[in-house]
Every structure is written in structure tokens, then in C-alpha cells.
Motif scaffolding. Structure first.
Motif, PDB file in Angstrom:
ATOM      1  N   GLY A  49       0.821  -1.206   0.000  1.00 11.70           N
ATOM      2  CA  GLY A  49       0.000   0.000   0.000  1.00 11.70           C
ATOM      3  C   GLY A  49       0.854   1.253   0.000  1.00 11.70           C
ATOM      4  N   PRO A  50       0.203   2.394  -0.081  1.00  4.60           N
ATOM      5  CA  PRO A  50       0.930   3.669  -0.092  1.00  4.60           C
ATOM      6  C   PRO A  50       1.725   3.880   1.196  1.00  4.60           C
ATOM      7  CG  PRO A  50      -1.413   3.988  -0.544  1.00  4.60           C
ATOM      8  CD  PRO A  50      -1.232   2.565  -0.170  1.00  4.60           C
ATOM      9  N   VAL A  51       2.860   4.528   1.080  1.00  6.95           N
ATOM     10  CA  VAL A  51       3.727   4.789   2.224  1.00  6.95           C
ATOM     11  C   VAL A  51       3.131   5.905   3.071  1.00  6.95           C
ATOM     12  CG1 VAL A  51       6.001   5.621   2.916  1.00  6.95           C
ATOM     13  CG2 VAL A  51       5.768   4.025   0.998  1.00  6.95           C
ATOM     14  N   LEU A  52       3.073   5.655   4.382  1.00  8.15           N
ATOM     15  CA  LEU A  52       2.613   6.664   5.323  1.00  8.15           C
ATOM     16  C   LEU A  52       3.741   7.183   6.209  1.00  8.15           C
ATOM     17  CD1 LEU A  52      -0.781   5.118   6.473  1.00  8.15           C
ATOM     18  CD2 LEU A  52      -0.397   6.876   4.739  1.00  8.15           C
ATOM     19  N   VAL A  53       4.714   6.331   6.519  1.00  2.00           N
ATOM     20  CA  VAL A  53       5.802   6.712   7.427  1.00  2.00           C
ATOM     21  C   VAL A  53       7.122   6.117   6.939  1.00  2.00           C
ATOM     22  CG1 VAL A  53       6.659   6.611   9.813  1.00  2.00           C
ATOM     23  CG2 VAL A  53       4.188   6.677   9.387  1.00  2.00           C
ATOM     24  N   VAL A  54       8.171   6.940   6.971  1.00  2.00           N
ATOM     25  CA  VAL A  54       9.538   6.486   6.710  1.00  2.00           C
ATOM     26  C   VAL A  54      10.384   6.935   7.894  1.00  2.00           C
ATOM     27  CG1 VAL A  54      11.566   6.712   5.238  1.00  2.00           C
ATOM     28  CG2 VAL A  54       9.299   6.714   4.216  1.00  2.00           C
ATOM     29  N   THR A  55      11.127   5.992   8.476  1.00  2.00           N
ATOM     30  CA  THR A  55      11.991   6.310   9.615  1.00  2.00           C
ATOM     31  C   THR A  55      13.406   5.804   9.332  1.00  2.00           C
ATOM     32  OG1 THR A  55      10.151   6.127  11.173  1.00  2.00           O
ATOM     33  CG2 THR A  55      12.366   5.957  12.093  1.00  2.00           C
ATOM     34  N   VAL A  56      14.384   6.649   9.612  1.00  2.00           N
ATOM     35  CA  VAL A  56      15.794   6.263   9.522  1.00  2.00           C
ATOM     36  C   VAL A  56      16.386   6.452  10.913  1.00  2.00           C
ATOM     37  CG1 VAL A  56      18.034   6.725   8.452  1.00  2.00           C
ATOM     38  CG2 VAL A  56      15.935   7.036   7.121  1.00  2.00           C
ATOM     39  N   ARG A  57      16.986   5.389  11.444  1.00  2.00           N
ATOM     40  CA  ARG A  57      17.627   5.436  12.760  1.00  2.00           C
ATOM     41  C   ARG A  57      19.139   5.512  12.566  1.00  2.00           C
ATOM     42  NH1 ARG A  57      13.104   2.443  13.723  1.00  2.00           N
ATOM     43  NH2 ARG A  57      12.054   2.842  15.690  1.00  2.00           N
ATOM     44  N   VAL A  58      19.734   6.525  13.171  1.00  2.00           N
ATOM     45  CA  VAL A  58      21.186   6.686  13.128  1.00  2.00           C
ATOM     46  C   VAL A  58      21.639   6.981  14.556  1.00  2.00           C
ATOM     47  CG1 VAL A  58      23.146   7.893  12.097  1.00  2.00           C
ATOM     48  CG2 VAL A  58      21.015   7.657  10.791  1.00  2.00           C
ATOM     49  N   GLY A  59      22.315   6.025  15.150  1.00  2.00           N
ATOM     50  CA  GLY A  59      22.753   6.198  16.540  1.00  2.00           C
ATOM     51  C   GLY A  59      21.555   6.346  17.456  1.00  2.00           C
ATOM     52  N   ASP A  60      21.569   7.397  18.254  1.00  2.00           N
ATOM     53  CA  ASP A  60      20.472   7.622  19.195  1.00  2.00           C
ATOM     54  C   ASP A  60      19.415   8.577  18.647  1.00  2.00           C
ATOM     55  OD1 ASP A  60      21.886   9.972  19.247  1.00  2.00           O
ATOM     56  OD2 ASP A  60      21.991  10.121  21.431  1.00  2.00           O
ATOM     57  N   ARG A  61      19.426   8.786  17.336  1.00  2.00           N
ATOM     58  CA  ARG A  61      18.458   9.700  16.717  1.00  2.00           C
ATOM     59  C   ARG A  61      17.580   8.943  15.741  1.00  2.00           C
ATOM     60  NH1 ARG A  61      21.462  14.740  14.752  1.00  2.00           N
ATOM     61  NH2 ARG A  61      19.532  15.775  15.203  1.00  2.00           N
ATOM     62  N   ARG A  62      16.325   9.356  15.684  1.00  2.00           N
ATOM     63  CA  ARG A  62      15.346   8.742  14.786  1.00  2.00           C
ATOM     64  C   ARG A  62      14.745   9.852  13.931  1.00  2.00           C
ATOM     65  NH1 ARG A  62      10.960   5.682  17.970  1.00  2.00           N
ATOM     66  NH2 ARG A  62      10.108   7.753  18.137  1.00  2.00           N
ATOM     67  N   ALA A  79      13.717  12.527  16.648  1.00  2.00           N
ATOM     68  CA  ALA A  79      13.594  12.079  18.032  1.00  2.00           C
ATOM     69  C   ALA A  79      14.964  11.661  18.553  1.00  2.00           C
ATOM     70  CB  ALA A  79      12.618  10.912  18.125  1.00  2.00           C
ATOM     71  N   HIS A  80      15.157  11.848  19.841  1.00  2.00           N
ATOM     72  CA  HIS A  80      16.364  11.384  20.523  1.00  2.00           C
ATOM     73  C   HIS A  80      15.956  10.251  21.446  1.00  2.00           C
ATOM     74  CE1 HIS A  80      19.011  14.677  19.211  1.00  2.00           C
ATOM     75  NE2 HIS A  80      17.886  15.350  19.171  1.00  2.00           N
ATOM     76  N   GLU A  81      16.687   9.131  21.348  1.00  2.00           N
ATOM     77  CA  GLU A  81      16.370   7.941  22.130  1.00  2.00           C
ATOM     78  C   GLU A  81      17.551   7.554  23.004  1.00  2.00           C
ATOM     79  OE1 GLU A  81      13.568   5.344  19.162  1.00  2.00           O
ATOM     80  OE2 GLU A  81      15.729   5.063  19.001  1.00  2.00           O
ATOM     81  N   SER A  82      17.235   6.819  24.047  1.00  2.00           N
ATOM     82  CA  SER A  82      18.257   6.195  24.862  1.00  2.00           C
ATOM     83  C   SER A  82      17.742   4.824  25.251  1.00  2.00           C
ATOM     84  CB  SER A  82      18.550   7.023  26.111  1.00  2.00           C
ATOM     85  OG  SER A  82      19.523   6.367  26.906  1.00  2.00           O
ATOM     86  N   ARG A  83      18.425   3.790  24.776  1.00  2.00           N
ATOM     87  CA  ARG A  83      18.041   2.401  25.044  1.00  2.00           C
ATOM     88  C   ARG A  83      16.581   2.123  24.691  1.00  2.00           C
ATOM     89  NH1 ARG A  83      20.848   1.719  30.869  1.00  2.00           N
ATOM     90  NH2 ARG A  83      21.897   3.683  30.557  1.00  2.00           N
ATOM     91  N   GLY A  84      16.150   2.645  23.545  1.00  2.00           N
ATOM     92  CA  GLY A  84      14.802   2.390  23.057  1.00  2.00           C
ATOM     93  C   GLY A  84      13.728   3.286  23.635  1.00  2.00           C
TER      94      GLY A  84
END
Length: 128
Positions: A49-62, A79-84
Motif C-alpha cells: 500500500g501507499p507509504v505513510l511513514v519512513v523512519t531512519v535510525r542513526v545512533g540515538d536519533r530517529r 527524536a532522541h532515544e536512549s536504550r529504546g
């Protein structure tokens, strides 16, 4: 880095095109867990189906591009993440999102040869 950011902006205006770019180009050189594409699903759709969301994770940033429905405006978030766990999320303009993603990928490429080759292909496609 500016050349990479410009290349990313070229594709980001159309989320479906951008998703194809990310899936076909970035995911070819980056580990599979770094690129995620979510599509509209339904009873008659089978994952294409059509794309609704694209996410690229690099280190602690999404880095996420998202739209609520087909034809809706695309929003960009970092977004900034730490251990998920997401510590903060910022809504940003596509230009800022592209620059930040380019900077993160450039830093990542400094330590990963496959990513460095990918960035060379994106920013200098006419070279052998």
C-alpha cells in the motif's frame, strides 16, 4: 554534507518517492534495522500500500517523515532515544530534517565503509 542534504530534499517532497529512495538506496548500504517503512494496510492490501511513514535510525536519533493519509501533508520529526526510550521529539521543517539526517549519515559513514560508499554514490552519481 550540503550536497547530501540537497539530494535528500529532492526526494522528500513526495513521500512515496522518498520511501523508494530510502528503501532502494540507503537500505542497500545500511543495516536493515536502520530503515523502516510503514504502509497503509487494509483487507485488500498485501503490504504494498501507499507509504505513510519512513523512519531512519542513526545512533540515538530517529528521523521520521509521516503523513496521516495519502495526499496529506508530510510532517518531519527528529527524536532522541536512549536504550529504546524516546527522550524528546521535535517537529522540524523538511530542510532542517534533511540537513540533520545528512550530518548523522556523514558521521556514521566516517566509521562504516559501506555507508561511505553510499554517500559517495548519492552525492556524486556520475563518477564511476
Amino acid at each position: 554534507m550540503e550536497t547530501l542534504a540537497a539530494s535528500l530534499r529532492t526526494y522528500s517532497a513526495d513521500l512515496a518517492l522518498y520511501a523508494g529512495f530510502l528503501v532502494n538506496t540507503l537500505s542497500g548500504a545500511l543495516p536493515p534495522d536502520m530503515v523502516e517503512v510503514r504502509r497503509k494496510t487494509g483487507v485488500l492490501r498485501r503490504g504494498d500500500g501507499p507509504v505513510l511513514v519512513v523512519t531512519v535510525r542513526v545512533g540515538d536519533r530517529r528521523f521520521t517523515l509521516r503523513r496521516k493519509a495519502v495526499g496529506a501533508a508530510v510532517g518531519a520529526q527528529i527524536a532522541h532515544e536512549s536504550r529504546g526510550i524516546v527522550l524528546s521529539t521535535s517537529d522540524v521543517k523538511i530542510d532542517a530534517w534533511s540537513r540533520e539526517l545528512a550530518a548523522a549519515l556523514t558521521s556514521y559513514a566516517a566509521h562504516h565503509a559501506e555507508a561511505a560508499e553510499l554517500l559517495r554514490r548519492i552525492t556524486l552519481p556520475d563518477l564511476p
